[in-house]
Design a protein around this motif. Structure first.
Motif, mmCIF file in Angstrom:
data_model
loop_
_atom_site.group_PDB
_atom_site.id
_atom_site.type_symbol
_atom_site.label_atom_id
_atom_site.label_comp_id
_atom_site.label_asym_id
_atom_site.label_seq_id
_atom_site.Cartn_x
_atom_site.Cartn_y
_atom_site.Cartn_z
ATOM 1 N N UNK A 111 12.446 1.249 0.361
ATOM 2 C CA UNK A 111 11.582 0.877 0.690
ATOM 3 C C UNK A 111 10.678 -0.038 0.416
ATOM 4 N N UNK A 112 10.535 0.697 -0.971
ATOM 5 C CA UNK A 112 9.283 0.112 -1.859
ATOM 6 C C UNK A 112 9.902 -1.291 -2.213
ATOM 7 N N UNK A 113 11.731 -1.773 -2.454
ATOM 8 C CA UNK A 113 12.246 -3.020 -3.184
ATOM 9 C C UNK A 113 11.362 -3.871 -1.500
ATOM 10 N N UNK A 114 11.796 -3.341 -0.594
ATOM 11 C CA UNK A 114 11.746 -3.944 1.161
ATOM 12 C C UNK A 114 10.365 -4.486 0.999
ATOM 13 N N UNK A 115 9.615 -3.682 0.637
ATOM 14 C CA UNK A 115 7.991 -4.122 0.975
ATOM 15 C C UNK A 115 7.960 -5.450 -0.035
ATOM 16 N N UNK B 245 0.643 -0.833 0.067
ATOM 17 C CA UNK B 245 0.170 -0.533 0.081
ATOM 18 C C UNK B 245 1.130 0.960 0.009
ATOM 19 N N UNK B 246 1.112 2.139 -0.368
ATOM 20 C CA UNK B 246 1.522 3.365 -0.930
ATOM 21 C C UNK B 246 1.023 4.393 -0.714
ATOM 22 N N UNK B 247 0.837 4.934 0.787
ATOM 23 C CA UNK B 247 0.491 6.389 1.686
ATOM 24 C C UNK B 247 1.326 7.398 1.430
ATOM 25 N N UNK B 248 0.587 9.261 1.856
ATOM 26 C CA UNK B 248 1.876 9.388 1.664
ATOM 27 C C UNK B 248 2.500 10.260 3.381
ATOM 28 N N UNK B 249 3.437 10.935 3.889
ATOM 29 C CA UNK B 249 3.546 10.864 5.179
ATOM 30 C C UNK B 249 2.234 10.699 5.934
ATOM 31 N N UNK B 250 2.041 12.754 5.043
ATOM 32 C CA UNK B 250 0.531 12.873 6.002
ATOM 33 C C UNK B 250 -0.701 11.500 6.732
ATOM 34 N N UNK B 251 -0.247 11.001 6.012
ATOM 35 C CA UNK B 251 -1.500 9.287 6.457
ATOM 36 C C UNK B 251 -0.914 8.367 7.261
ATOM 37 N N UNK C 60 1.921 -4.523 4.570
ATOM 38 C CA UNK C 60 3.263 -3.333 4.038
ATOM 39 C C UNK C 60 2.258 -2.077 3.319
ATOM 40 N N UNK C 61 3.429 -1.207 4.280
ATOM 41 C CA UNK C 61 2.824 0.184 3.412
ATOM 42 C C UNK C 61 4.058 0.652 3.171
ATOM 43 N N UNK C 62 4.831 1.670 1.804
ATOM 44 C CA UNK C 62 5.804 2.291 1.344
ATOM 45 C C UNK C 62 4.948 3.499 1.931
ATOM 46 N N UNK C 63 6.662 4.413 2.623
ATOM 47 C CA UNK C 63 5.966 5.860 2.927
ATOM 48 C C UNK C 63 6.211 6.689 1.344
ATOM 49 N N UNK D 280 1.784 -4.904 11.622
ATOM 50 C CA UNK D 280 0.978 -3.653 10.231
ATOM 51 C C UNK D 280 2.613 -3.151 10.260
ATOM 52 N N UNK D 281 3.688 -2.427 9.075
ATOM 53 C CA UNK D 281 4.567 -2.104 8.678
ATOM 54 C C UNK D 281 4.476 -0.980 8.088
ATOM 55 N N UNK D 282 5.492 0.031 8.189
ATOM 56 C CA UNK D 282 5.296 1.467 7.497
ATOM 57 C C UNK D 282 6.842 1.151 7.441
ATOM 58 N N UNK D 283 7.551 0.308 5.703
ATOM 59 C CA UNK D 283 8.178 0.837 5.222
ATOM 60 C C UNK D 283 9.100 1.979 4.655
ATOM 61 N N UNK D 284 10.100 2.864 5.483
ATOM 62 C CA UNK D 284 10.522 3.644 5.101
ATOM 63 C C UNK D 284 11.929 4.455 4.768
#
Length: 107
Positions: free
Chosen positions: A71-75, A4-10, A86-89, A60-64
């Motif tokens: 972080x996308x590769x890790x996710x 899942x792709x989310x903004x830093x604010x989200x 999994x979230x990619x920030x 639930x993890x947010x990758x940074x």
């Protein structure tokens, strides 16, 4: 489930909620030393395969990272290894310092 792709604010809003994700920072130690999110866990991308056993696939993890590519590769790698929440920030720590915490240095 796909990454899942989310903004830093989200992600910051999720972190302030009842079930915050664990933020996994996949940058290198020197980058983490410049700027990091309080409470984040540093697991450099190169060490992820040997440290995956320390992570709980039911969490639930947010990758940074710096801008969002590592972080996308890790996710995506974690998704292939049974992690479903999994979230990619988007924009990484750089975007986080613009949107969420301007006190974080940009590099």
């Amino acid at each position: 489930m796909a990454l899942e792709y989310l903004s830093p604010s989200d992600v910051a809003a999720l972190c302030a909620g009842d079930a915050p994700p664990v933020i996994i920072d996949v940058r290198e130690q020197w980058e983490y030393d410049i700027a990091h999110i309080a409470g984040s866990v540093l697991i450099p991308l190169s060490t992820l395969p040997e440290r995956v056993g320390t992570l709980d696939p039911s969490r639930r993890y947010a990758m940074l990272c710096h801008h969002g590519m590592r972080s996308e590769m890790a996710g995506n790698w974690l998704t292939q290894h049974g992690f479903a929440q999994l979230i990619n920030i988007d924009g990484g720590i750089d975007a986080w310092s613009v949107e969420v915490d301007p006190s974080l240095p940009r590099y």
